[in-house]
Design an enzyme around this catalytic site. Structure first.
Site, PDB file in Angstrom:
ATOM      1  N   SER A   1       0.858  -1.192   0.000  1.00  0.00           N
ATOM      2  CA  SER A   1       0.000   0.000   0.000  1.00  0.00           C
ATOM      3  C   SER A   1       0.886   1.231   0.000  1.00  0.00           C
ATOM      4  O   SER A   1       1.672   1.455   0.934  1.00  0.00           O
ATOM      5  CB  SER A   1      -0.885   0.006   1.239  1.00  0.00           C
ATOM      6  OG  SER A   1      -1.381   1.317   1.427  1.00  0.00           O
TER       7      SER A   1
ATOM      8  N   HIS B   1      -1.122  -1.250  -4.297  1.00  0.00           N
ATOM      9  CA  HIS B   1      -2.423  -0.946  -3.694  1.00  0.00           C
ATOM     10  C   HIS B   1      -2.499   0.566  -3.443  1.00  0.00           C
ATOM     11  O   HIS B   1      -1.652   1.135  -2.752  1.00  0.00           O
ATOM     12  CB  HIS B   1      -2.538  -1.729  -2.384  1.00  0.00           C
ATOM     13  CG  HIS B   1      -3.842  -1.571  -1.671  1.00  0.00           C
ATOM     14  ND1 HIS B   1      -4.960  -2.324  -1.973  1.00  0.00           N
ATOM     15  CD2 HIS B   1      -4.219  -0.749  -0.661  1.00  0.00           C
ATOM     16  CE1 HIS B   1      -5.959  -1.980  -1.173  1.00  0.00           C
ATOM     17  NE2 HIS B   1      -5.539  -1.014  -0.368  1.00  0.00           N
TER      18      HIS B   1
ATOM     19  N   ASP C   1      -4.704   3.675  -2.017  1.00  0.00           N
ATOM     20  CA  ASP C   1      -5.803   3.991  -1.106  1.00  0.00           C
ATOM     21  C   ASP C   1      -6.351   5.381  -1.390  1.00  0.00           C
ATOM     22  O   ASP C   1      -5.671   6.386  -1.177  1.00  0.00           O
ATOM     23  CB  ASP C   1      -5.299   3.916   0.342  1.00  0.00           C
ATOM     24  CG  ASP C   1      -5.064   2.485   0.770  1.00  0.00           C
ATOM     25  OD1 ASP C   1      -6.013   1.693   0.744  1.00  0.00           O
ATOM     26  OD2 ASP C   1      -3.897   2.154   1.099  1.00  0.00           O
TER      27      ASP C   1
ATOM     28  N   MET D   1      -8.989   8.099  -0.350  1.00  0.00           N
ATOM     29  CA  MET D   1      -9.837   8.481   0.795  1.00  0.00           C
ATOM     30  C   MET D   1     -10.377   9.881   0.573  1.00  0.00           C
ATOM     31  O   MET D   1      -9.649  10.773   0.123  1.00  0.00           O
ATOM     32  CB  MET D   1      -9.007   8.461   2.073  1.00  0.00           C
ATOM     33  CG  MET D   1      -8.316   7.126   2.333  1.00  0.00           C
ATOM     34  SD  MET D   1      -7.532   7.120   3.942  1.00  0.00           S
ATOM     35  CE  MET D   1      -6.663   5.546   3.869  1.00  0.00           C
TER      36      MET D   1
ATOM     37  N   HIS E   1      -8.283   1.086  -4.192  1.00  0.00           N
ATOM     38  CA  HIS E   1      -9.223   0.857  -3.087  1.00  0.00           C
ATOM     39  C   HIS E   1      -9.933   2.170  -2.795  1.00  0.00           C
ATOM     40  O   HIS E   1      -9.342   3.095  -2.242  1.00  0.00           O
ATOM     41  CB  HIS E   1      -8.400   0.362  -1.877  1.00  0.00           C
ATOM     42  CG  HIS E   1      -9.189   0.141  -0.631  1.00  0.00           C
ATOM     43  ND1 HIS E   1      -8.585  -0.075   0.590  1.00  0.00           N
ATOM     44  CD2 HIS E   1     -10.526   0.095  -0.402  1.00  0.00           C
ATOM     45  CE1 HIS E   1      -9.513  -0.251   1.514  1.00  0.00           C
ATOM     46  NE2 HIS E   1     -10.695  -0.132   0.942  1.00  0.00           N
TER      47      HIS E   1
ATOM     48  N   MET F   1     -12.163   4.404  -0.853  1.00  0.00           N
ATOM     49  CA  MET F   1     -12.827   4.649   0.438  1.00  0.00           C
ATOM     50  C   MET F   1     -13.495   6.004   0.341  1.00  0.00           C
ATOM     51  O   MET F   1     -13.044   6.997   0.912  1.00  0.00           O
ATOM     52  CB  MET F   1     -11.780   4.591   1.564  1.00  0.00           C
ATOM     53  CG  MET F   1     -11.326   3.174   1.881  1.00  0.00           C
ATOM     54  SD  MET F   1      -9.768   3.133   2.771  1.00  0.00           S
ATOM     55  CE  MET F   1      -8.636   3.259   1.389  1.00  0.00           C
TER      56      MET F   1
ATOM     57  N   MET G   1     -11.519  -6.058   5.251  1.00  0.00           N
ATOM     58  CA  MET G   1     -10.740  -5.073   6.013  1.00  0.00           C
ATOM     59  C   MET G   1     -10.453  -5.645   7.402  1.00  0.00           C
ATOM     60  O   MET G   1     -11.362  -6.089   8.108  1.00  0.00           O
ATOM     61  CB  MET G   1     -11.526  -3.759   6.165  1.00  0.00           C
ATOM     62  CG  MET G   1     -11.658  -2.928   4.907  1.00  0.00           C
ATOM     63  SD  MET G   1     -10.106  -2.485   4.087  1.00  0.00           S
ATOM     64  CE  MET G   1      -9.216  -1.593   5.367  1.00  0.00           C
TER      65      MET G   1
ATOM     66  N   PHE H   1      -6.455   4.818   7.964  1.00  0.00           N
ATOM     67  CA  PHE H   1      -5.063   5.094   8.320  1.00  0.00           C
ATOM     68  C   PHE H   1      -4.202   3.850   8.185  1.00  0.00           C
ATOM     69  O   PHE H   1      -4.703   2.738   8.405  1.00  0.00           O
ATOM     70  CB  PHE H   1      -4.985   5.601   9.767  1.00  0.00           C
ATOM     71  CG  PHE H   1      -5.828   6.825  10.000  1.00  0.00           C
ATOM     72  CD1 PHE H   1      -5.348   8.089   9.687  1.00  0.00           C
ATOM     73  CD2 PHE H   1      -7.131   6.699  10.480  1.00  0.00           C
ATOM     74  CE1 PHE H   1      -6.159   9.210   9.852  1.00  0.00           C
ATOM     75  CE2 PHE H   1      -7.937   7.809  10.652  1.00  0.00           C
ATOM     76  CZ  PHE H   1      -7.445   9.077  10.332  1.00  0.00           C
ATOM     77  N   GLY H   2      -2.937   4.076   7.895  1.00  0.00           N
ATOM     78  CA  GLY H   2      -1.977   2.976   7.913  1.00  0.00           C
ATOM     79  C   GLY H   2      -1.495   2.763   9.342  1.00  0.00           C
ATOM     80  O   GLY H   2      -1.751   3.582  10.230  1.00  0.00           O
TER      81      GLY H   2
ATOM     82  N   ASP I   1      -6.606  -6.467   4.158  1.00  0.00           N
ATOM     83  CA  ASP I   1      -5.957  -5.150   4.215  1.00  0.00           C
ATOM     84  C   ASP I   1      -6.070  -4.574   5.620  1.00  0.00           C
ATOM     85  O   ASP I   1      -7.172  -4.387   6.128  1.00  0.00           O
ATOM     86  CB  ASP I   1      -6.675  -4.243   3.192  1.00  0.00           C
ATOM     87  CG  ASP I   1      -6.094  -2.844   3.093  1.00  0.00           C
ATOM     88  OD1 ASP I   1      -5.016  -2.591   3.655  1.00  0.00           O
ATOM     89  OD2 ASP I   1      -6.732  -2.004   2.417  1.00  0.00           O
TER      90      ASP I   1
ATOM     91  N   GLY J   1      -3.003  -3.928   9.001  1.00  0.00           N
ATOM     92  CA  GLY J   1      -2.254  -4.607  10.056  1.00  0.00           C
ATOM     93  C   GLY J   1      -1.655  -5.928   9.639  1.00  0.00           C
ATOM     94  O   GLY J   1      -1.369  -6.785  10.482  1.00  0.00           O
TER      95      GLY J   1
ATOM     96  N   SER K   1       2.649  -0.285   6.216  1.00  0.00           N
ATOM     97  CA  SER K   1       3.746   0.002   7.142  1.00  0.00           C
ATOM     98  C   SER K   1       4.718  -1.173   7.261  1.00  0.00           C
ATOM     99  O   SER K   1       5.926  -0.960   7.367  1.00  0.00           O
ATOM    100  CB  SER K   1       3.190   0.401   8.507  1.00  0.00           C
ATOM    101  OG  SER K   1       2.216  -0.519   8.929  1.00  0.00           O
TER     102      SER K   1
END
Ligand code: DX5
Ligand code: ZN
Length: 215
Positions: free
Chosen positions: A7, A32, A34, A36, A65, A67, A136, A142-143, A174, A176, A197
């Site tokens: 990501s 990936h 993101d 938002m 993705h 959002m 999810m 947030f990452g 996606d 953690g 991360s």
């Protein structure tokens, strides 16, 4: 072997092209992205011009993705920008059947994402229209958040449903995701691991991606 989709949310936005080359060389399968909107999730990222710019510097599939509160208004621009996959949240559109068909008509692969609090039952009528389901494993926005363990049983239950359906639909996870939980995730049925991360904060991206792939 799982597919790994880093990501870019955790990349250095001032050196995006360099970070893309780094993850490509380290073995990334997809990128990936993101998106938002500050409404569906309490954060803002980037839009179609940045996706077009990314399209110019890589041949990797772009996994977008969304959002956003009104995905139907944005799918054309993201398709034109070069998305290979468009993932929309089940929580954002009451006319998912129409939306998924429009995504397919644009030549893009359609996928649907479920927030941690959303039930798999919401997919019952649309599973045959999908190429991928995104589970999810954090609340989106947030990452760097902690993995929510209930995602594991959700993935196993979805996997069983897909085996019954007898149609190849990928399961993506996606939030953690790290080398510490990737084996459990692939064992439960995940095909595509998104990690931000864990990859970009790693001292050795190549071995981190290899660990994620190996499950
Ligand atoms: C969260 C995003 C994720 C995020 C994952 O809303 O959808 O793609 O970048 O970041 P990590 O892997 O750090 O949890
Ligand atoms: Zn994401």
């Amino acid at each position: 072997m799982a597919l790994v989709a880093p990501s870019l949310l955790s990349a250095d936005f001032s050196r995006l092209a360099e970070d893309i080359v780094r993850v490509e060389e380290a073995g990334a399968d997809w990128l990936h992205l993101d998106i938002m909107d500050g409404h569906f999730v309490p954060n803002l990222t980037f839009g179609p011009p940045v996706v077009s710019a990314i399209r110019k510097v890589t041949k990797l599939p772009l996994d977008v993705h969304l959002m956003v509160n009104n995905p139907a208004a944005l799918i054309e621009v993201f398709a034109e920008a070069g998305a290979d996959w468009l993932t929309v949240h089940v929580e954002t559109d009451p006319h998912l059947h129409r939306l998924l068909n429009r995504i397919r008509e644009l030549g893009v692969k359609p996928a649907v994402a479920l927030n941690p609090s959303s039930s798999l039952a919401m997919l019952d009528e649309i599973l045959p229209e999908l190429e991928m389901v995104l589970i999810m494993s954090v609340n989106p926005g947030f990452g760097g958040q902690k993995f929510i363990p209930s995602a594991l049983t959700k993935i196993s239950r979805l996997k069983k449903q897909l085996v019954q359906l007898g149609r190849p639909v990928l399961i993506q996870v996606d939030g953690g995701v790290t080398p510490a939980n990737s084996a459990q995730l692939t064992k439960a049925g995940a095909d595509v691991l998104v990690a931000g991360s864990a990859i970009f904060c790693s001292n050795d991206m190549k071995s981190t991606i290899a660990c994620l792939k190996a499950g």
